[in-house]
Design a protein around this motif. Structure first.
Motif, PDB file in Angstrom:
ATOM      1  N   VAL A   1       3.221  -0.655  -5.950  1.00  0.00           N
ATOM      2  CA  VAL A   1       2.604   0.197  -4.930  1.00  0.00           C
ATOM      3  C   VAL A   1       1.200   0.575  -5.381  1.00  0.00           C
ATOM      4  N   ALA A   2       0.226   0.350  -4.507  1.00  0.00           N
ATOM      5  CA  ALA A   2      -1.161   0.761  -4.763  1.00  0.00           C
ATOM      6  C   ALA A   2      -1.678   1.417  -3.494  1.00  0.00           C
TER       7      ALA A   2
ATOM      8  N   PRO B   1       0.781  -1.240   0.000  1.00  0.00           N
ATOM      9  CA  PRO B   1       0.000   0.000   0.000  1.00  0.00           C
ATOM     10  C   PRO B   1       0.809   1.284   0.000  1.00  0.00           C
ATOM     11  N   SER B   2       2.136   1.182   0.081  1.00  0.00           N
ATOM     12  CA  SER B   2       2.933   2.406   0.108  1.00  0.00           C
ATOM     13  C   SER B   2       4.347   2.126  -0.375  1.00  0.00           C
ATOM     14  N   ALA B   3       4.988   3.169  -0.882  1.00  0.00           N
ATOM     15  CA  ALA B   3       6.392   3.057  -1.279  1.00  0.00           C
ATOM     16  C   ALA B   3       7.275   2.813  -0.066  1.00  0.00           C
ATOM     17  N   ALA B   4       6.883   3.348   1.090  1.00  0.00           N
ATOM     18  CA  ALA B   4       7.676   3.141   2.302  1.00  0.00           C
ATOM     19  C   ALA B   4       7.708   1.679   2.704  1.00  0.00           C
ATOM     20  N   THR B   5       6.590   0.991   2.552  1.00  0.00           N
ATOM     21  CA  THR B   5       6.558  -0.431   2.882  1.00  0.00           C
ATOM     22  C   THR B   5       7.477  -1.218   1.966  1.00  0.00           C
ATOM     23  N   VAL B   6       7.425  -0.916   0.679  1.00  0.00           N
ATOM     24  CA  VAL B   6       8.309  -1.597  -0.276  1.00  0.00           C
ATOM     25  C   VAL B   6       9.767  -1.316   0.067  1.00  0.00           C
ATOM     26  N   ALA B   7      10.074  -0.068   0.380  1.00  0.00           N
ATOM     27  CA  ALA B   7      11.459   0.297   0.693  1.00  0.00           C
ATOM     28  C   ALA B   7      11.962  -0.430   1.932  1.00  0.00           C
ATOM     29  N   GLU B   8      11.097  -0.582   2.938  1.00  0.00           N
ATOM     30  CA  GLU B   8      11.501  -1.287   4.143  1.00  0.00           C
ATOM     31  C   GLU B   8      11.739  -2.765   3.877  1.00  0.00           C
ATOM     32  N   ILE B   9      10.855  -3.394   3.110  1.00  0.00           N
ATOM     33  CA  ILE B   9      11.051  -4.807   2.783  1.00  0.00           C
ATOM     34  C   ILE B   9      12.346  -4.981   1.996  1.00  0.00           C
ATOM     35  N   ASP B  10      12.585  -4.071   1.057  1.00  0.00           N
ATOM     36  CA  ASP B  10      13.835  -4.119   0.290  1.00  0.00           C
ATOM     37  C   ASP B  10      15.045  -3.916   1.204  1.00  0.00           C
ATOM     38  N   ARG B  11      14.905  -2.992   2.155  1.00  0.00           N
ATOM     39  CA  ARG B  11      16.024  -2.655   3.044  1.00  0.00           C
ATOM     40  C   ARG B  11      16.461  -3.852   3.869  1.00  0.00           C
ATOM     41  N   PHE B  12      15.519  -4.721   4.183  1.00  0.00           N
ATOM     42  CA  PHE B  12      15.853  -5.903   4.976  1.00  0.00           C
ATOM     43  C   PHE B  12      16.257  -7.087   4.107  1.00  0.00           C
TER      44      PHE B  12
END
Length: 371
Positions: free
Chosen positions: A169-170, A148-159
């Motif tokens: 992202v939707a 639901p957000s770019a921040a969520t994707v970035a966090e998953i990628d970061r880990f």
């Protein structure tokens, strides 16, 4: 998209129809508004409710024993593939992390939250391990994943969670038939229903009470402002032991400075949020932050944090604070002292920004992913 292209598994709707239920119902409504018809499988008690929200779709009934969460997860692996086959759908949408592993190559999976990785202490050990595992499986094996957000994707990628392909992202939407500016009569009716004296202000919090929502810090901040309006907390008690102790002790007693209203009927939420002097949501981590958007759409004056996805929702139309008690108290005191014109301008900007988050736009992004 062709005939019967997508099957949406709606069996993860919880009994209180909160949380993921808001996403599923909103997405189906958005698809309906776009004229995109899908198949939907749901528990028996949810079919009529979802049909009323989005009547153009084709609804299938899951076995009644899927009401049990463990049995639903078993059915997802052994029964759902048969529903997919009989529906003739080319794509399965699993909207809440888990999915039938034997149909992974045909499945779109929604990943709502990255705090299972970034803030594991905010969740029980079992819950954290469960959702981290399914996030990894979805990113590695599913046909596509959505967040639901770019921040969520970035966090998953970061880990460092490996991905078969990038997560789409939707942004979520808001139901304007529910969340809109309340009339004076609706606010007055809310006051009457909950024993609030006429012309009395309140401070609102809406959400499941769990550690990352920082409710104990909010209560402490409020207690440090003896002249502040009462703090009304709406939502279920989760697994924050300190918050549970505070809210259980407070109860729901009219006239007290702290009240736990519990779950409110959905038709009261816009009056609760829009009628509040301030809506406070001091979360330390959100996959999206739907309560912030719903408060903005209801013409609430919002105090929240800059953590993770919330700034994607609030932009420059809300007030931000750090989540500690002292910071919340300082920000809340400043908002309570604001000139009415300043407050009115902030509320108007928030409502305009909220208007840009629609379930039709959310659904259109999903259609791209399905294709």
């Amino acid at each position: 998209m062709g005939a019967r292209p997508v099957l949406v598994d709606a069996t993860s709707v919880p009994p209180n129809r909160g949380g993921v239920a808001r996403y599923i119902a909103g997405l189906l409504t958005g698809l309906h508004e776009l004229g995109v018809v899908v198949d939907v499988v749901a528990k028996p008690e949810d079919v009529a409710w979802l049909h009323d929200a989005a009547p153009s779709h084709r609804y299938r009934v899951a076995p009644s024993w899927t009401r049990s969460r463990p049995l639903r997860l078993v059915w997802e692996q052994v029964g759902l593939p048969g529903v997919l086959r009989r529906s003739g759908a080319a794509v399965l949408h699993s909207p809440h992390y888990t999915f039938p592993v034997t149909r992974a190559s045909r499945t779109v999976v929604t990943l709502h939250d990255a705090t299972f990785f970034s803030d594991p202490a905010a969740h029980s050990r079992l819950k954290g391990a469960f959702f981290r595992t399914w996030t990894r499986l979805a990113r590695r094996f599913a046909r596509a994943t959505v967040a639901p957000s770019a921040a969520t994707v970035a966090e998953i990628d970061r880990f460092g969670v490996p991905a078969r392909r990038p997560t789409a992202v939707a942004h979520l939407g808001v139901d304007r038939s529910v969340f809109h500016e309340p009339g004076a009569d609706e606010v007055a009716a809310f006051r009457t229903a909950h024993g609030i004296a006429p012309d009395t202000d309140w401070i609102a919090f809406l959400g499941t009470v769990e550690p990352r929502k920082q409710v104990p810090a909010l209560v402490a901040a409020h207690r440090g402002l003896p002249d502040a309006p009462p703090l009304l907390v709406a939502g279920g008690l989760g697994w924050d032991d300190e918050a549970r102790r505070l809210l259980t002790a407070a109860g729901d007693r009219p006239g007290e400075s702290l009240r736990h209203l519990g779950y409110l009927p959905i038709e009261e939420l816009h009056a609760f949020l829009g009628g509040a002097r301030v809506v406070v949501y001091p979360s330390t981590g959100e996959g999206f932050g739907l309560p912030v958007l719903e408060a903005m759409a209801s013409h609430g004056d919002v105090l929240t944090t800059r953590r993770l996805a919330i700034p994607e929702v609030g932009g420059d139309a809300v007030t931000y604070t750090e989540p500690g008690a002292d910071a919340i108290a300082d920000a809340l005191a400043a908002m309570l002292a604001d000139d009415p014109a300043v407050r009115a301008d902030r509320v108007a900007r928030a409502a305009r920004r909220a208007a840009g988050f629609t379930w039709a736009a959310c659904a259109a992004r999903h259609v791209e992913v399905y294709a």
